[in-house]
Design an enzyme around this catalytic site. Structure first.
Site, PDB file in Angstrom:
ATOM      1  N   PHE A 127       1.361  -1.132   0.133  1.00  0.00           N
ATOM      2  CA  PHE A 127       0.340  -0.180  -0.331  1.00  0.00           C
ATOM      3  C   PHE A 127       0.647   1.004   0.141  1.00  0.00           C
ATOM      4  O   PHE A 127       0.443   1.858   0.218  1.00  0.00           O
ATOM      5  CB  PHE A 127      -0.855  -0.368   1.658  1.00  0.00           C
ATOM      6  CG  PHE A 127      -1.663  -1.442   1.435  1.00  0.00           C
ATOM      7  CD1 PHE A 127      -2.517  -1.471   0.711  1.00  0.00           C
ATOM      8  CD2 PHE A 127      -0.611  -2.346   2.691  1.00  0.00           C
ATOM      9  CE1 PHE A 127      -4.273  -2.386   0.542  1.00  0.00           C
ATOM     10  CE2 PHE A 127      -1.741  -3.671   2.581  1.00  0.00           C
ATOM     11  CZ  PHE A 127      -3.036  -3.237   1.795  1.00  0.00           C
ATOM     12  N   ASP A 183       0.787  -1.138  -5.112  1.00  0.00           N
ATOM     13  CA  ASP A 183      -0.518  -0.143  -5.031  1.00  0.00           C
ATOM     14  C   ASP A 183      -1.156  -0.490  -5.434  1.00  0.00           C
ATOM     15  O   ASP A 183      -0.848  -1.239  -6.587  1.00  0.00           O
ATOM     16  CB  ASP A 183       0.042   0.950  -4.939  1.00  0.00           C
ATOM     17  CG  ASP A 183      -1.438   1.843  -3.780  1.00  0.00           C
ATOM     18  OD1 ASP A 183      -0.551   1.879  -3.155  1.00  0.00           O
ATOM     19  OD2 ASP A 183      -1.947   1.946  -5.070  1.00  0.00           O
ATOM     20  N   SER A 184      -2.627  -0.875  -5.276  1.00  0.00           N
ATOM     21  CA  SER A 184      -3.496  -0.779  -6.720  1.00  0.00           C
ATOM     22  C   SER A 184      -3.750   0.209  -7.596  1.00  0.00           C
ATOM     23  O   SER A 184      -4.449   0.042  -8.573  1.00  0.00           O
ATOM     24  CB  SER A 184      -4.705  -1.672  -6.621  1.00  0.00           C
ATOM     25  OG  SER A 184      -5.447  -0.150  -5.536  1.00  0.00           O
ATOM     26  N   ASN A 215      -2.943  -5.682  -6.025  1.00  0.00           N
ATOM     27  CA  ASN A 215      -4.160  -6.096  -5.177  1.00  0.00           C
ATOM     28  C   ASN A 215      -2.745  -7.395  -3.868  1.00  0.00           C
ATOM     29  O   ASN A 215      -2.014  -7.739  -3.874  1.00  0.00           O
ATOM     30  CB  ASN A 215      -5.533  -6.609  -5.300  1.00  0.00           C
ATOM     31  CG  ASN A 215      -6.122  -6.993  -3.695  1.00  0.00           C
ATOM     32  OD1 ASN A 215      -5.435  -6.892  -2.367  1.00  0.00           O
ATOM     33  ND2 ASN A 215      -6.952  -7.401  -4.306  1.00  0.00           N
ATOM     34  N   ALA A 216      -2.812  -5.635  -2.803  1.00  0.00           N
ATOM     35  CA  ALA A 216      -1.712  -6.275  -1.938  1.00  0.00           C
ATOM     36  C   ALA A 216      -1.820  -7.991  -1.039  1.00  0.00           C
ATOM     37  O   ALA A 216      -1.205  -8.222  -0.676  1.00  0.00           O
ATOM     38  CB  ALA A 216      -1.025  -5.363  -0.763  1.00  0.00           C
ATOM     39  N   ASP A 239       0.221  -0.734   5.266  1.00  0.00           N
ATOM     40  CA  ASP A 239       0.182   0.423   5.510  1.00  0.00           C
ATOM     41  C   ASP A 239      -1.739   0.761   4.513  1.00  0.00           C
ATOM     42  O   ASP A 239      -1.515   1.211   3.666  1.00  0.00           O
ATOM     43  CB  ASP A 239       0.504   2.290   5.258  1.00  0.00           C
ATOM     44  CG  ASP A 239       0.498   3.536   5.483  1.00  0.00           C
ATOM     45  OD1 ASP A 239      -0.854   3.478   6.134  1.00  0.00           O
ATOM     46  OD2 ASP A 239       0.449   4.571   4.689  1.00  0.00           O
ATOM     47  N   CYS A 264      -5.090   3.155  10.453  1.00  0.00           N
ATOM     48  CA  CYS A 264      -5.332   4.983  10.430  1.00  0.00           C
ATOM     49  C   CYS A 264      -7.558   4.697  10.224  1.00  0.00           C
ATOM     50  O   CYS A 264      -8.089   5.805  10.353  1.00  0.00           O
ATOM     51  CB  CYS A 264      -4.873   5.418   9.195  1.00  0.00           C
ATOM     52  SG  CYS A 264      -5.526   4.682   7.472  1.00  0.00           S
TER      53      CYS A 264
HETATM   54  N1  SAH Z   1       1.830   4.130   2.560  1.00  0.00           N
HETATM   55  C1  SAH Z   1       1.076   5.796   1.649  1.00  0.00           C
HETATM   56  C2  SAH Z   1      -0.895   5.680   1.911  1.00  0.00           C
HETATM   57  C3  SAH Z   1      -0.994   4.672   1.828  1.00  0.00           C
HETATM   58  S1  SAH Z   1      -2.455   5.085   1.515  1.00  0.00           S
HETATM   59  C4  SAH Z   1       2.578   6.907   2.294  1.00  0.00           C
HETATM   60  O1  SAH Z   1       3.011   6.789   3.343  1.00  0.00           O
HETATM   61  O2  SAH Z   1       1.815   7.645   1.015  1.00  0.00           O
HETATM   62  C5  SAH Z   1      -3.735   3.296   1.419  1.00  0.00           C
HETATM   63  C6  SAH Z   1      -2.538   3.111  -0.262  1.00  0.00           C
HETATM   64  O3  SAH Z   1      -3.422   1.604  -0.895  1.00  0.00           O
HETATM   65  C7  SAH Z   1      -3.809   4.141  -1.729  1.00  0.00           C
HETATM   66  O4  SAH Z   1      -2.323   4.560  -2.257  1.00  0.00           O
HETATM   67  C8  SAH Z   1      -4.111   2.659  -2.388  1.00  0.00           C
HETATM   68  O5  SAH Z   1      -4.363   3.005  -3.119  1.00  0.00           O
HETATM   69  C9  SAH Z   1      -4.252   1.562  -2.273  1.00  0.00           C
HETATM   70  N2  SAH Z   1      -5.239   0.698  -1.847  1.00  0.00           N
HETATM   71  C10 SAH Z   1      -6.076   0.361  -1.576  1.00  0.00           C
HETATM   72  N3  SAH Z   1      -6.661  -0.430  -1.758  1.00  0.00           N
HETATM   73  C11 SAH Z   1      -5.469  -1.835  -1.949  1.00  0.00           C
HETATM   74  C12 SAH Z   1      -5.427  -2.946  -2.629  1.00  0.00           C
HETATM   75  N4  SAH Z   1      -6.350  -3.576  -2.326  1.00  0.00           N
HETATM   76  N5  SAH Z   1      -4.334  -3.481  -2.582  1.00  0.00           N
HETATM   77  C13 SAH Z   1      -3.143  -2.292  -2.924  1.00  0.00           C
HETATM   78  N6  SAH Z   1      -3.212  -1.313  -2.659  1.00  0.00           N
HETATM   79  C14 SAH Z   1      -4.382  -0.797  -2.359  1.00  0.00           C
END
Ligand code: SAH
Length: 410
Positions: free
Chosen positions: A245, A266-267, A292-293, A313, A353
């Site tokens: 993420f 990231d997705s 997808n993480a 995150d 969060c």
């Molecule tokens: N760590 C980042 C903030 C993450 S916010 C920083 O410090 O800037 C959450 C992120 O998760 C977003 O970028 C969103 O695009 C991503 N996201 C949401 N669902 C997801 C998934 N299933 N797999 C991967 N990424 C995802």
């Protein structure tokens, strides 16, 4: 007669009477009262400044009224207020002073964080020479208040541009007319900003640089609340790292200074495009994976992949209290997979969060996951949002971000 007129002018604002439960919330220093706790409110216009009374008519303070939100009342003062725009200007200046004293090693931070700065419904961020603002309530949207916000930010920050970022969903919920995100003042809506410049593990560094486009991106551009956590994570990071993420690479870029390799997942393709631009800006090589993480961690764990540092995150899983059980399940699944994949001595930086997931809930989920993978972890740091996102002791909603740094100790 004249006397009477004078006193009614003094109390020109409409008044709202609260139930004893509503009054008790205010007395406990929480600024919100729900519509269900209002027992009397006649013909109050959207966004009005209202006098708050308890059941017996005792004056409790002054609030901003919303005609559409379930949070009908947001306190702005425990006394009377003469002039809302002037009060807003004064509070913005106080918020700026607070940051000047507490925030270091960055040209980017949150200047105003809504209730936490006693300005409900106003968020302002600074990205180097660009200031972005968001207006989230009817009262803050009034023309006179907007003017005061803009003037104060111009005078105090002297930015090259001020951008308003609009969340159309929130304007709709507040029954405010739609507006586009746009440059409000000046010429610049995008810039390069920098953070964690001087002290990273005692080393002098130039800091990590990021592109910011005030008119694009999620939230208000970057996740500034993680700024201090990036530096903390970098302090322990080593070896092969995975940032799940990763958005525009906040953690990944900080880890890259310490790790032999970094992969960010990231997705969002748009987020990763910006992440790659940020990597170039910092002369770092990072592998970005769009996907997808959850699926990726499942696959990697099944394939016995190993890492020395993993950051998790994810976005807020629990948007409401009702989602809590499911959210806890989601956190457990992710963390369990990451815990499995860590090499001995490995570091897990794990964040939540979701306000509805408390610090205690989060620790419990982590303990559960560690038990299931049969490993021991030391909690090296229990962290929250950076200091420019103040937490108010009596307002639990301001304590939303949890960040744990764990070391595998088996
Ligand atoms: N760590 C980042 C903030 C993450 S916010 C920083 O410090 O800037 C959450 C992120 O998760 C977003 O970028 C969103 O695009 C991503 N996201 C949401 N669902 C997801 C998934 N299933 N797999 C991967 N990424 C995802």
């Amino acid at each position: 007669m004249p006397k009477k007129r004078a006193s009614s002018a003094e109390h020109a604002e409409p008044s709202v009477k609260l139930s004893s439960r509503g009054a008790a919330r205010l007395q406990a220093r929480h600024p919100w009262v729900y519509r269900s706790d209002i027992i009397e409110a006649n013909d109050i216009p959207p966004g009005a400044i209202v006098r708050i009374l308890d059941q017996r008519g005792k004056f409790l303070g002054t609030a901003l009224y919303s005609s559409s939100s379930q949070i009908a009342i947001r306190m702005i003062s425990h006394g009377s207020i003469a002039d809302l725009p002037a009060l807003v200007a004064e509070r913005i200046r106080a918020a700026i002073t607070y940051r000047t004293e507490l925030v270091e090693n960055t040209d980017s931070y949150r200047i105003v964080f809504s209730e936490a700065d006693f300005l409900p419904g106003l968020i302002v961020d600074r990205y180097n020479d660009v200031v972005t603002l968001q207006i989230l309530t009817q009262a803050m949207d009034a023309a006179s208040v907007r003017e005061a916000i803009l003037q104060t930010l111009k005078e105090e920050m002297q930015p090259a541009g001020i951008v308003e970022r609009v969340d159309p969903r929130i304007r709709d919920l507040e029954q405010l007319p739609p507006l586009p995100s746009r440059l409000l003042w000046g010429e610049k809506s995008s810039t390069v900003f920098k953070m964690n410049g001087e002290k990273m593990n005692g080393d002098e560094t130039a800091g990590i640089r990021f592109h910011c486009d005030g008119l694009e991106g999620q939230k208000t551009g970057a996740f500034l609340d993680q700024r201090e956590n990036y530096a903390a994570a970098a302090q322990y990071a080593h070896g092969e790292a995975l940032d799940a993420f990763c958005y525009q690479g906040g953690f990944a870029l900080h880890l890259a200074a310490k790790c032999s390799s970094v992969t960010g997942v990231d997705s969002s393709r748009l987020a990763l495009e910006m992440a790659e631009k940020n990597a170039t800006l910092n002369a770092r090589e990072i592998e970005w994976i769009e996907g997808n993480a959850f699926d990726l961690l499942r696959e990697y764990a099944a394939a016995n992949r190993r890492y020395d540092t993993i950051v998790l995150d994810p976005p807020a899983f629990a948007k409401t209290k009702r989602d809590l059980e499911k959210a806890l399940g989601g956190y457990k699944e992710l963390n369990l997979r990451a815990m499995k994949m860590l090499r001995p001595g490995g570091i897990l930086v794990t964040c939540s969060c979701s306000f509805h997931v408390s610090g205690a809930d989060f620790l419990e989920v982590m303990a559960d996951a560690a038990r299931d993978v049969h490993r021991s972890f030391r909690v090296v740091e229990k962290r929250g949002a950076a200091k420019d996102h103040p937490m108010l002791l009596n307002v639990p909603e301001t304590n939303y971000l949890k960040c744990l740094i764990l070391i595998v100790s088996d």
